[in-house]
Scaffold this motif. Structure first.
Motif, PDB file in Angstrom:
ATOM      1  N   THR A  22       0.857  -1.182   0.000  1.00 38.50           N
ATOM      2  CA  THR A  22       0.000   0.000   0.000  1.00 38.50           C
ATOM      3  C   THR A  22       0.893   1.231   0.000  1.00 38.50           C
ATOM      4  OG1 THR A  22      -0.060   0.149   2.418  1.00 38.50           O
ATOM      5  CG2 THR A  22      -1.714  -1.254   1.345  1.00 38.50           C
ATOM      6  N   ASP A  23       0.316   2.379  -0.309  1.00 37.69           N
ATOM      7  CA  ASP A  23       1.090   3.624  -0.297  1.00 37.69           C
ATOM      8  C   ASP A  23       1.659   3.890   1.095  1.00 37.69           C
ATOM      9  OD1 ASP A  23       0.576   4.044  -2.955  1.00 37.69           O
ATOM     10  OD2 ASP A  23      -1.151   5.350  -2.619  1.00 37.69           O
ATOM     11  N   ALA A  24       0.869   3.569   2.124  1.00 38.15           N
ATOM     12  CA  ALA A  24       1.326   3.776   3.504  1.00 38.15           C
ATOM     13  C   ALA A  24       2.537   2.902   3.811  1.00 38.15           C
ATOM     14  CB  ALA A  24       0.195   3.469   4.483  1.00 38.15           C
ATOM     15  N   GLN A  25       2.494   1.647   3.340  1.00 34.76           N
ATOM     16  CA  GLN A  25       3.618   0.730   3.574  1.00 34.76           C
ATOM     17  C   GLN A  25       4.867   1.185   2.828  1.00 34.76           C
ATOM     18  OE1 GLN A  25       1.554  -2.838   2.287  1.00 34.76           O
ATOM     19  NE2 GLN A  25       1.467  -3.632   4.383  1.00 34.76           N
ATOM     20  N   ARG A  26       4.680   1.687   1.602  1.00 29.60           N
ATOM     21  CA  ARG A  26       5.821   2.200   0.840  1.00 29.60           C
ATOM     22  C   ARG A  26       6.462   3.382   1.577  1.00 29.60           C
ATOM     23  NH1 ARG A  26       2.239   1.285  -3.581  1.00 29.60           N
ATOM     24  NH2 ARG A  26       2.963  -0.419  -4.922  1.00 29.60           N
ATOM     25  N   GLN A  27       5.614   4.250   2.122  1.00 29.90           N
ATOM     26  CA  GLN A  27       6.132   5.413   2.836  1.00 29.90           C
ATOM     27  C   GLN A  27       6.886   4.993   4.089  1.00 29.90           C
ATOM     28  OE1 GLN A  27       6.231   8.490   1.701  1.00 29.90           O
ATOM     29  NE2 GLN A  27       7.381   9.120   3.520  1.00 29.90           N
ATOM     30  N   MET A  29       8.472   2.213   4.464  1.00 30.49           N
ATOM     31  CA  MET A  29       9.742   1.645   4.026  1.00 30.49           C
ATOM     32  C   MET A  29      10.731   2.742   3.657  1.00 30.49           C
ATOM     33  SD  MET A  29       8.477  -1.669   1.806  1.00 30.49           S
ATOM     34  CE  MET A  29      10.154  -2.225   1.507  1.00 30.49           C
ATOM     35  N   ARG A  30      10.230   3.805   3.037  1.00 27.89           N
ATOM     36  CA  ARG A  30      11.100   4.930   2.685  1.00 27.89           C
ATOM     37  C   ARG A  30      11.676   5.586   3.943  1.00 27.89           C
ATOM     38  NH1 ARG A  30       6.755   6.260  -1.045  1.00 27.89           N
ATOM     39  NH2 ARG A  30       7.341   5.694  -3.183  1.00 27.89           N
ATOM     40  N   GLU A  31      10.816   5.756   4.950  1.00 26.15           N
ATOM     41  CA  GLU A  31      11.262   6.381   6.192  1.00 26.15           C
ATOM     42  C   GLU A  31      12.287   5.503   6.900  1.00 26.15           C
ATOM     43  OE1 GLU A  31      10.707   9.381   7.397  1.00 26.15           O
ATOM     44  OE2 GLU A  31       9.571   9.833   5.566  1.00 26.15           O
ATOM     45  N   LEU A  32      12.033   4.198   6.901  1.00 23.66           N
ATOM     46  CA  LEU A  32      12.970   3.269   7.527  1.00 23.66           C
ATOM     47  C   LEU A  32      14.313   3.296   6.812  1.00 23.66           C
ATOM     48  CD1 LEU A  32      13.569   1.040   9.559  1.00 23.66           C
ATOM     49  CD2 LEU A  32      12.617  -0.610   7.950  1.00 23.66           C
ATOM     50  N   LEU A  33      14.263   3.343   5.481  1.00 26.88           N
ATOM     51  CA  LEU A  33      15.483   3.408   4.690  1.00 26.88           C
ATOM     52  C   LEU A  33      16.267   4.673   5.010  1.00 26.88           C
ATOM     53  CD1 LEU A  33      17.375   2.593   2.390  1.00 26.88           C
ATOM     54  CD2 LEU A  33      15.778   3.673   0.789  1.00 26.88           C
ATOM     55  N   ARG A  34      15.564   5.803   5.049  1.00 24.75           N
ATOM     56  CA  ARG A  34      16.223   7.074   5.322  1.00 24.75           C
ATOM     57  C   ARG A  34      16.844   7.088   6.715  1.00 24.75           C
ATOM     58  NH1 ARG A  34      16.406  11.255   2.304  1.00 24.75           N
ATOM     59  NH2 ARG A  34      14.795  10.388   0.947  1.00 24.75           N
ATOM     60  N   GLN A  35      16.124   6.526   7.690  1.00 23.57           N
ATOM     61  CA  GLN A  35      16.648   6.465   9.054  1.00 23.57           C
ATOM     62  C   GLN A  35      17.894   5.580   9.121  1.00 23.57           C
ATOM     63  OE1 GLN A  35      13.469   5.158  11.619  1.00 23.57           O
ATOM     64  NE2 GLN A  35      12.129   6.870  11.045  1.00 23.57           N
ATOM     65  N   THR A  36      17.858   4.464   8.371  1.00 23.75           N
ATOM     66  CA  THR A  36      19.006   3.551   8.357  1.00 23.75           C
ATOM     67  C   THR A  36      20.229   4.223   7.740  1.00 23.75           C
ATOM     68  OG1 THR A  36      17.523   1.645   8.154  1.00 23.75           O
ATOM     69  CG2 THR A  36      19.829   1.297   7.573  1.00 23.75           C
ATOM     70  N   CYS A  37      19.994   4.923   6.630  1.00 24.09           N
ATOM     71  CA  CYS A  37      21.099   5.619   5.969  1.00 24.09           C
ATOM     72  C   CYS A  37      21.675   6.696   6.892  1.00 24.09           C
ATOM     73  CB  CYS A  37      20.615   6.271   4.672  1.00 24.09           C
ATOM     74  SG  CYS A  37      20.185   5.090   3.371  1.00 24.09           S
ATOM     75  N   LYS A  38      20.793   7.404   7.580  1.00 24.09           N
ATOM     76  CA  LYS A  38      21.238   8.467   8.493  1.00 24.09           C
ATOM     77  C   LYS A  38      22.049   7.873   9.637  1.00 24.09           C
ATOM     78  CE  LYS A  38      19.500  12.287  11.340  1.00 24.09           C
ATOM     79  NZ  LYS A  38      18.274  13.026  11.775  1.00 24.09           N
ATOM     80  N   LYS A  39      21.573   6.758  10.173  1.00 27.86           N
ATOM     81  CA  LYS A  39      22.259   6.099  11.283  1.00 27.86           C
ATOM     82  C   LYS A  39      23.674   5.693  10.891  1.00 27.86           C
ATOM     83  CE  LYS A  39      21.903   2.060  14.332  1.00 27.86           C
ATOM     84  NZ  LYS A  39      21.093   0.857  14.681  1.00 27.86           N
ATOM     85  N   ALA A  46      20.157   7.994   0.499  1.00 23.91           N
ATOM     86  CA  ALA A  46      18.864   7.314   0.602  1.00 23.91           C
ATOM     87  C   ALA A  46      18.136   7.251  -0.738  1.00 23.91           C
ATOM     88  CB  ALA A  46      17.992   7.996   1.649  1.00 23.91           C
ATOM     89  N   ASP A  47      18.097   8.363  -1.466  1.00 20.42           N
ATOM     90  CA  ASP A  47      17.386   8.389  -2.748  1.00 20.42           C
ATOM     91  C   ASP A  47      18.028   7.423  -3.749  1.00 20.42           C
ATOM     92  OD1 ASP A  47      15.593  10.246  -1.817  1.00 20.42           O
ATOM     93  OD2 ASP A  47      16.663  11.980  -2.639  1.00 20.42           O
ATOM     94  N   ALA A  48      19.357   7.399  -3.756  1.00 18.87           N
ATOM     95  CA  ALA A  48      20.069   6.518  -4.685  1.00 18.87           C
ATOM     96  C   ALA A  48      19.819   5.047  -4.342  1.00 18.87           C
ATOM     97  CB  ALA A  48      21.567   6.812  -4.638  1.00 18.87           C
ATOM     98  N   VAL A  49      19.769   4.736  -3.055  1.00 18.83           N
ATOM     99  CA  VAL A  49      19.523   3.362  -2.625  1.00 18.83           C
ATOM    100  C   VAL A  49      18.098   2.950  -2.985  1.00 18.83           C
ATOM    101  CG1 VAL A  49      19.280   1.850  -0.626  1.00 18.83           C
ATOM    102  CG2 VAL A  49      21.233   3.397  -0.774  1.00 18.83           C
ATOM    103  N   GLU A  50      17.149   3.860  -2.780  1.00 19.60           N
ATOM    104  CA  GLU A  50      15.759   3.563  -3.138  1.00 19.60           C
ATOM    105  C   GLU A  50      15.641   3.290  -4.641  1.00 19.60           C
ATOM    106  OE1 GLU A  50      11.267   5.551  -2.967  1.00 19.60           O
ATOM    107  OE2 GLU A  50      12.937   6.498  -1.898  1.00 19.60           O
TER     108      GLU A  50
END
Length: 227
Positions: A22-27, A29-39, A46-50
């Motif tokens: 769903t769109d909510a699940q995609r969002q 996942m994007r937030e989790l990815l961004r947090q992981t990259c930041k960590k 993050a954008d390149a990894v996505e």
């Protein structure tokens, strides 16, 4: 860690699975990815990894169309020509390996430093897993299909899910998983393997359980648990 071997098996299943987010699940996942990259000090990646993950999905789609494969399998069953179907798709295994290697390389910037050190292991393991499935031009897959393996797996879905739940008992976070000793990790892996195989032994044919047992043995052979 044996958890990486388990991850390889999960990824292999995930490529073949059909699901929609769903769109909510995609969002999420994007937030989790961004947090992981930041960590891990690479939030700007993050954008390149996505994009890498999206490209991987497209890469796989160019090689395999689930609907087309299903149609070809059903058409081949009555004529006993399943081996020809899988021979054709196993011929694409070099391209699939390239798709996977491009993915692992692309997501590396956002991974924990310790995980980055094991990227080569992940690549080698996925290559070996593909080689296992495509042994003799896919004979193993053809036999699995011919002996109603997918139908067997489907009827045992709840049992297999319960096996996974049992394996996760006592593990509520990634830190809990990391704190396990190698012996404990190997024990969890063996527990999962035995549980899944036992569930499949309830099917009419022995082939599905034997095939899955061989797969678990193959994964274990390439892990520290082989000792």
């Amino acid at each position: 860690m044996i958890w990486k071997a388990i991850l390889v098996a999960v990824l292999a299943v995930g490529v073949l699975a059909e699901y929609e987010l769903t769109d909510a699940q995609r969002q999420q996942m994007r937030e989790l990815l961004r947090q992981t990259c930041k960590k891990n000090g690479n939030e700007d990646k993050a954008d390149a990894v996505e994009a890498t993950v999206k490209n991987f999905a497209e890469c796989v789609k160019t090689l395999f169309n689930p609907d087309t494969i299903k149609q070809e399998i059903e058409a081949a069953k009555p004529n006993g020509e399943l081996d020809e179907v899988f021979k054709k798709y196993c011929a694409k295994s070099p391209q699939l390996k390239t798709c996977i290697h491009t993915l692992t390389t692309g997501v590396t910037p956002c991974l924990d430093a310790k995980v980055r050190d094991h990227i080569a292991y992940v690549d080698n393991s996925t290559d070996s897993l593909i080689d296992f499935l495509c042994y003799r031009d896919g004979d193993r897959i053809a036999m699995f299909i011919a002996e109603h393996g997918p139908e067997c797996m489907q009827t045992k879905t709840s049992d297999i899910r319960e096996c996974a739940n049992k394996m996760r008992e006592g593990i509520s976070s990634l830190d809990d998983a990391k704190s396990l000793t190698l012996e404990q990790q190997c024990g969890k892996f063996d527990e999962l393997a035995s549980c899944v195989v036992k569930a499949l032994e309830g099917c009419e044919s022995d082939t599905p359980s034997n095939m899955v047992q061989s797969l678990f043995n193959y994964i274990k052979k390439g892990s520290p648990c082989k000792k």
